[in-house]
Design a protein around this motif. Structure first.
Motif, PDB file in Angstrom:
ATOM      1  N   THR A   1       0.853  -1.184   0.000  1.00 15.16           N
ATOM      2  CA  THR A   1       0.000   0.000   0.000  1.00 15.16           C
ATOM      3  C   THR A   1       0.890   1.236   0.000  1.00 15.16           C
ATOM      4  OG1 THR A   1      -0.103   0.030   2.417  1.00 15.16           O
ATOM      5  CG2 THR A   1      -1.837  -1.178   1.241  1.00 15.16           C
TER       6      THR A   1
ATOM      7  N   ASN B   1       0.801   5.346   0.955  1.00 12.18           N
ATOM      8  CA  ASN B   1       0.055   6.416   1.616  1.00 12.18           C
ATOM      9  C   ASN B   1       0.979   7.598   1.893  1.00 12.18           C
ATOM     10  OD1 ASN B   1      -1.168   3.642   2.829  1.00 12.18           O
ATOM     11  ND2 ASN B   1      -2.783   5.152   2.567  1.00 12.18           N
TER      12      ASN B   1
ATOM     13  N   ARG C   1       4.588   6.454   2.571  1.00  7.53           N
ATOM     14  CA  ARG C   1       4.823   5.201   3.287  1.00  7.53           C
ATOM     15  C   ARG C   1       4.421   4.043   2.394  1.00  7.53           C
ATOM     16  NH1 ARG C   1       1.422   1.568   6.007  1.00  7.53           N
ATOM     17  NH2 ARG C   1       2.065   0.778   8.043  1.00  7.53           N
TER      18      ARG C   1
ATOM     19  N   GLY D   1       3.780   0.302   2.511  1.00  5.13           N
ATOM     20  CA  GLY D   1       3.515  -0.708   3.527  1.00  5.13           C
ATOM     21  C   GLY D   1       3.423  -2.097   2.941  1.00  5.13           C
TER      22      GLY D   1
ATOM     23  N   GLN E   1       4.018  -5.665   9.600  1.00  3.80           N
ATOM     24  CA  GLN E   1       4.265  -4.799   8.449  1.00  3.80           C
ATOM     25  C   GLN E   1       5.748  -4.437   8.355  1.00  3.80           C
ATOM     26  OE1 GLN E   1       1.729  -1.479   9.356  1.00  3.80           O
ATOM     27  NE2 GLN E   1       0.003  -2.284   8.188  1.00  3.80           N
TER      28      GLN E   1
ATOM     29  N   ASN F   1       7.650  -1.368   6.514  1.00  5.18           N
ATOM     30  CA  ASN F   1       7.310  -0.101   5.867  1.00  5.18           C
ATOM     31  C   ASN F   1       8.563   0.644   5.436  1.00  5.18           C
ATOM     32  OD1 ASN F   1       4.552  -0.563   6.612  1.00  5.18           O
ATOM     33  ND2 ASN F   1       5.052   0.165   8.668  1.00  5.18           N
TER      34      ASN F   1
ATOM     35  N   ALA G   1      -2.052   3.032   8.111  1.00  2.27           N
ATOM     36  CA  ALA G   1      -0.796   3.651   7.694  1.00  2.27           C
ATOM     37  C   ALA G   1      -0.373   4.767   8.643  1.00  2.27           C
ATOM     38  CB  ALA G   1      -0.928   4.193   6.273  1.00  2.27           C
TER      39      ALA G   1
ATOM     40  N   SER H   1       1.884   1.342  12.480  1.00  2.68           N
ATOM     41  CA  SER H   1       1.378   2.645  12.051  1.00  2.68           C
ATOM     42  C   SER H   1       2.422   3.729  12.277  1.00  2.68           C
ATOM     43  CB  SER H   1       0.126   3.024  12.850  1.00  2.68           C
ATOM     44  OG  SER H   1      -0.933   2.128  12.617  1.00  2.68           O
TER      45      SER H   1
END
Length: 244
Positions: free
Chosen positions: A8, A10, A18, A20, A29, A31, A169, A222
């Protein structure tokens, strides 16, 4: 090597993206952070095996060939395992790491010479100005360090504030409970003592708190937008209770 879900992408702060990558087998995760600027920067490379996925994610934002800096905190597979693959894709890119890592690791490992940075040294990417924060042994390794972007207050945290799960995120919620739970879980398993706790740990964490960061770009879990100073004070307390 474990498999990753589709990455992903973001934007967690202006021009900071970011990427992910969730590993279901680990419930964790991984990142990576891309800075879009005149001299684009990627912070952490990912594993060699995940390079194609991360490259495709970077391509959603910009041409990977135009990356200028490939930075990371310390010498570890998820931090810089794919460094040479990125250097091959981006012919003008330069590795960025601590002077210690340059001397003891990257001069031999990388296909191009690194930019080894000392504490407080500046790195300009165009609109944004970074300074290098030496954090020896934190999160891991003699060579560890972080980058702090002064204009927006974004701190690239590497493994600090590690959380498990396939989480959002970016959050503005207090991460203290999740971070403490993740450290306790690690401490109960085969990867116990994954963060060395030394007489310098509290000093380094409070020095990072003094930067008063507004966004914490976190490698596992996150990212956080809010009172980064208090987040570091809380992390210092939690780490002392688990590792100290």
């Amino acid at each position: 090597m474990f498999d990753f879900d589709t990455p992903t992408v973001n934007e967690i702060a202006a021009d900071v993206f970011r990427i992910g990558c969730y590993a279901p087998a680990l419930d964790l995760q991984f990142n990576y952070f891309l800075v879009r600027d005149d001299a684009p920067l990627l912070f952490t490379t990912g594993y060699k095996s995940s390079f194609p996925l991360v490259q495709q994610a970077v391509a959603q934002v910009m041409d990977p060939a135009k990356l200028r800096y490939i930075a990371f905190s310390h010498f570890e597979s998820d931090e810089c395992g794919a460094l040479n693959q990125w250097l091959e894709v981006a012919p003008e890119a330069e590795p960025v790491c601590s002077l210690v890592s340059a001397m003891v690791n990257i001069n031999d490992f990388a296909i191009r010479p690194p930019k080894g940075m000392v504490d407080g040294e500046q790195l300009n990417t165009g609109k944004y100005q970074y300074h290098f924060c030496s954090t020896a042994q934190l999160p891991h390794g003699w060579d560890a360090g972080l980058l702090y972007e002064e204009t927006q207050g974004t701190l690239f945290c590497s493994d600090l504030f590690h959380q498990g799960g396939n989480v959002d995120a970016l959050t503005e919620s207090d991460l203290s409970e999740q971070v403490l739970a993740a450290m306790q879980q690690m401490q109960a398993g085969p990867l116990a003592d994954y963060i060395p706790y030394t007489k310098q740990t509290d000093r380094i964490l409070n020095r990072l708190a003094d930067l008063k960061p507004k966004t914490l770009a976190i490698m596992h879990g996150s990212s956080f937008a809010g009172d980064g100073e208090q987040a570091f004070r809380d992390l210092s307390t939690a780490m002392k209770s688990v590792f100290g």
